[in-house]
Scaffold this motif. Structure first.
Motif, PDB file in Angstrom:
ATOM      1  N   SER A  15      -0.020  -0.357  -1.299  1.00 12.56           N
ATOM      2  CA  SER A  15      -1.415  -0.285  -1.129  1.00 12.56           C
ATOM      3  C   SER A  15      -1.962  -0.867   0.058  1.00 12.56           C
ATOM      4  O   SER A  15      -2.782  -0.507   0.981  1.00 12.56           O
ATOM      5  CB  SER A  15      -2.105  -0.370  -2.426  1.00 12.56           C
ATOM      6  N   GLY A  75       0.595   3.358   1.533  1.00 19.00           N
ATOM      7  CA  GLY A  75      -0.415   3.783   0.953  1.00 19.00           C
ATOM      8  C   GLY A  75      -1.877   2.999   1.334  1.00 19.00           C
ATOM      9  O   GLY A  75      -2.994   3.350   0.911  1.00 19.00           O
ATOM     10  N   CYS A 102      -5.821   3.442  -3.333  1.00 19.06           N
ATOM     11  CA  CYS A 102      -4.747   3.509  -4.300  1.00 19.06           C
ATOM     12  C   CYS A 102      -5.370   2.443  -5.537  1.00 19.06           C
ATOM     13  O   CYS A 102      -5.812   1.455  -5.338  1.00 19.06           O
ATOM     14  CB  CYS A 102      -3.666   2.669  -3.524  1.00 19.06           C
TER      15      CYS A 102
END
Length: 428
Positions: free
Chosen positions: A386, A391, A396
């Protein structure tokens, strides 16, 4: 009908009712013996019911499909014609298309079957907007416990998910979780003593191979297919190397691919595609396969509670627990407020996420840990993904499901939740 079949709620009911009100044809598919027939007969009890398991009815449909459908529906007003085991007829799909092309009434047909009767692309395409297909899976634990549908996905994509919104999870220990994994979700089988249960699950697989597979494609080597099923049970929650399976089963690779497709269409397996960010070449693109019912997987492997003791094979629990969690999530996807797709993710340097739930601008990254304890190191892949990984351009939320009792936060939208949170009430 047993009491279990009669009273256990099915979370798909509202979706079925909505489908009947909005589409001319409702197509309910799923594994045999999960309760499709019971559900539609109870829910649509005022319709007319026929089953193509009846050889005489099937012969009549095959001889004159349009004439039979016209006769069967002529005295129905707002009620549906329910056709059970619809995939047994090769001529039914085109005849239904012709009927609903001339009659625009919603809810004319409810079809059930272990595989999709609308396998011909042109027929399926021509019914776009007139048909809804839903899948009934084996029972989820939430259904078994008569709990509300699991809303963990909608909870996780909130702007600020809070642990207090997750109701107190049921206090479940490792032994209890293993019992749930061993039982599976088939209504008539799951409550039997383990010896009888596992025999029935193995008989079930034999019946699928001998009967249902032929509805999709003739199989020249049913014994090899049976071996492949055993191999897939031993590989639940793993990326699959079809070349290796080809050698083990003595089948050509193209045949292994065909057989895997059959098992997917019969809902025996679930295939998680690899999520890709589009950023580079270092993301592994192999799919991961899960057995759709852990009770059957355990029966095929002859697993019992003793299998998972510390002096036997405790590591076998990891893959089965991952499939168990995936199955609980998958059964709840149609009832969420948002649309989600399920994937897994792994990089070439062995960073991985067991289940990646894609909600568009939001991702929910799930890890499963077969342990009663959790620590910050269990979040290293989730946090890297994340913050610094693929991501980072999306919002996230990271969740580690584990076998402990406490709901915990690890900061930056990362949470540790007991597996039993999957059947907890969530208020938000």
């Amino acid at each position: 009908m047993t009491d279990t079949e009669e009273y256990l709620p099915r979370h798909l009911i509202p979706e079925l009712e909505d489908a009947l009100a909005s589409a001319r044809v409702v197509n309910l598919i799923g594994p045999r013996q999960v309760g499709k027939t019971t559900l539609v007969r109870d829910l649509f009890g005022n319709g007319r019911f026929i089953t193509l398991d009846d050889a005489a009815v099937l012969a009549a449909i095959e001889a004159d499909p349009e004439g039979q459908l016209t006769s069967l529906t002529e005295n129905l007003n707002s009620e549906p014609l329910i056709i059970d085991e619809a995939q047994r007829s090769k001529k039914l799909a085109l005849a239904i298309k012709m009927v609903v092309d001339t009659n625009r009434r919603k809810g004319q047909f409810v079809l059930t079957g272990s595989s999709n009767v609308f396998t011909t692309t042109d027929v399926a395409d021509s019914l776009a907007g007139r048909m809804r297909t839903l899948k009934l899976w084996p029972l989820s634990v939430a259904e078994v416990k008569k709990a509300p549908v699991n809303r963990i996905m909608d909870w996780a994509i909130q702007n600020e998910p809070k642990l207090g919104q997750v109701g107190g999870p049921e206090q479940v220990n490792r032994h209890d979780y293993i019992d749930l994994i061993l039982e599976g979700g088939f209504p008539e089988v799951r409550e039997l003593p383990i010896r009888s249960r596992q025999r029935q699950y193995r008989d079930y697989i034999d019946a699928v191979v001998e009967r249902d597979v032929a509805d999709i494609m003739p199989v020249r080597k049913p014994d090899a297919l049976r071996i492949l099923i055993d191999q897939m049970a031993a590989r639940s929650a793993q990326e699959i190397n079809t070349s290796e399976l080809s050698k083990l089963t003595k089948l050509q690779r193209v045949t292994v691919d065909q057989y895997l497709d059959i098992l997917l269409r019969l809902s025996m397996l679930t295939k998680l595609g690899a999520w890709t960010s589009g950023e580079g070449r270092r993301e592994i693109k192999n799919p991961k396969y899960h057995f759709a019912d852990t009770g059957i997987a355990c029966a095929l492997r002859r697993f019992t509670q003793d299998t998972f003791t510390i002096d036997n094979n405790p590591q076998a629990l990891g893959g089965l627990l991952e499939s168990f969690v995936l199955n609980e999530i998958q059964r709840a996807v149609p009832m969420q407020a948002a649309d989600y797709r399920l994937y897994h993710w792994r990089s070439a340097d062995q960073r991985e996420i067991d289940i990646l739930i894609d909600g568009g601008s939001h991702l929910v990254c799930v890890e499963i840990k077969a342990s009663a304890s959790v620590n910050g190191d269990d979040f290293k892949h989730l946090k890297w993904f994340s913050k610094d990984g693929p991501g980072r351009s999306k919002k996230c939320t990271g969740i580690v499901f584990y076998l402990g009792q406490e709901k915990l936060t690890f900061g930056d939208r990362n949470f540790a939740l007991p597996v039993s949170a999957l059947w907890s009430t969530i208020n938000f």
